[in-house]
Design a protein around this motif. Structure first.
Motif, PDB file in Angstrom:
ATOM      1  N   CYS A 114      57.175   5.313  39.659  1.00 47.24           N
ATOM      2  CA  CYS A 114      56.535   6.330  40.486  1.00 47.24           C
ATOM      3  C   CYS A 114      55.823   7.354  39.617  1.00 47.24           C
ATOM      4  N   GLU A 170      54.579  10.254  40.889  1.00 45.45           N
ATOM      5  CA  GLU A 170      54.763  11.613  41.397  1.00 45.45           C
ATOM      6  C   GLU A 170      55.990  11.683  42.296  1.00 45.45           C
ATOM      7  N   GLN A 197      57.314  18.117  46.537  1.00 41.72           N
ATOM      8  CA  GLN A 197      57.104  17.057  45.566  1.00 41.72           C
ATOM      9  C   GLN A 197      57.691  15.779  46.146  1.00 41.72           C
ATOM     10  N   ARG A 226      49.189  15.248  51.329  1.00 46.99           N
ATOM     11  CA  ARG A 226      49.147  15.332  49.869  1.00 46.99           C
ATOM     12  C   ARG A 226      47.872  14.708  49.329  1.00 46.99           C
ATOM     13  N   GLU A 240      44.704  16.626  47.408  1.00 49.02           N
ATOM     14  CA  GLU A 240      44.266  16.170  46.090  1.00 49.02           C
ATOM     15  C   GLU A 240      42.770  15.928  46.086  1.00 49.02           C
ATOM     16  N   ASN A 258      50.592   6.011  43.186  1.00 53.10           N
ATOM     17  CA  ASN A 258      49.180   5.961  43.558  1.00 53.10           C
ATOM     18  C   ASN A 258      48.558   4.664  43.084  1.00 53.10           C
TER      19      ASN A 258
END
Length: 328
Positions: free
Chosen positions: A68, A70, A320, A299, A303, A325
């Motif tokens: 991961c 994030e 968080q 999120r 971004e 991604n």
């Protein structure tokens, strides 16, 4: 994504990118029943806190090993309502390194609505959405991605089971009393929701609604998320008469009801019935997306537009989350 709810802690690893469909890659759950670890002073007990911290630490390591990029970790009503939530959050950060953020109830409602709107698209027109959690009920109504009305009420299935239906099976009188009480409690909320306008589409999200729809004949989860599933008021009334006479162990044997959810499915069904009555809807479509997807979408939007995840009432996703991604 790390979701600390009233009943479970859920780690969902997702491939997500701006403009793409968030795709779940793996899922890990632990049933902590955090809402039941709150003492008479309204604080989460030391034992409950220890179990939560150990689970978060374990799940954070799983997320790291899963690649991961994030971490997105959030908590809902059980932590939000606890009198010692600030102390608990500090311990979690110090002992696990995870910055767990608590979502306000209205932000749960708004973010869930965002996910529902993205799922059904603009052609759905005005949407009313109902979402039943363990500790709270969220209602929202709007024609855009931001709802015109977003409410959060302390009418979750787990909370009402503990407060109203402690017996197993619940007594008929208690079921009738809860049904009447819910009708009164939701009358003003229903009127406020409908002031914004009657819906073109009535939608329900959350695991509770998916279980109720399955029990009334909707397709199983194995049929995939794009199969249309509905729950009717008539089917719901018949279901309540059936499951309210069963023990939790017997309800857990029904297809679509997990052992963790079986004790609170009666209260969940009563909240669903009262919500639909208050909103004047005879059926709801079941949306496979809810709060988690709303957080991911917000999120990714932040971004893309460079707004980041700064705090504020109109940027509730200042959390968080575990998101992997894709395409980077």
């Amino acid at each position: 994504m790390l979701d600390v709810g009233s009943n479970t802690v859920h780690l969902l690893v997702v491939d997500a990118r701006r403009g793409g469909h968030p795709t779940p890659m793996s899922s890990t759950k632990a049933s902590l029943r955090l809402a039941e670890a709150i003492d008479s002073d309204g604080k989460i007990t030391r034992r409950g806190a220890d179990k939560l911290i150990g689970t978060i630490d374990e799940f954070a390591k799983i997320a790291t090993s899963s690649g991961c990029a994030e971490l997105m970790a959030f908590a809902t009503s059980a932590v939000r309502d606890a009198k010692n939530s600030e102390e608990l959050l500090a311990r979690i950060l110090a002992e696990t390194g995870v910055a767990l953020r608590v979502l306000a109830g209205v932000d749960e409602s708004r973010l869930t609505f965002l996910a529902v709107r993205r799922w059904y698209g603009w052609s759905a027109g005005r949407i009313i959405n109902i979402d039943i959690g363990g500790g709270s009920l969220e209602l929202s109504n709007g024609v855009d991605e931001e709802p015109e009305v977003a409410l959060s009420l302390p009418l979750g299935a787990g909370r009402l089971t503990r407060e109203w239906l402690p017996d197993d099976p619940p007594g008929r009188r208690r079921v009738a009393m809860l049904r009447d009480w819910l009708a009164t409690e939701l009358a003003d909320a229903g009127a406020e929701m409908l002031k914004a306008g009657a819906p073109d589409l009535a939608v329900a999200s959350s695991k509770t609604f998916r279980s109720l729809a399955r029990l009334t004949g909707a397709a199983p989860s194995g049929a995939g998320p794009r199969v249309k599933r509905t729950l009717t008021a008539t089917g719901l009334r018949q279901l309540i008469n059936f499951i309210s006479r069963m023990t939790a162990a017997d309800r857990a044997e029904l297809e679509g009801v997990s052992a963790d959810r079986a004790p609170q499915i009666v209260a969940g069904a009563l909240v669903a019935e009262a919500s639909m009555n208050a909103l004047g809807v005879e059926s709801v479509d079941i949306c496979p997306w809810a709060l988690r997807e709303g957080l991911i979408l917000r999120r990714l939007d932040s971004e893309a537009d460079g707004s980041g995840l700064a705090g504020g009432t109109h940027n509730p996703a200042s959390v968080q989350t575990f998101v992997r991604n894709a395409g980077r």
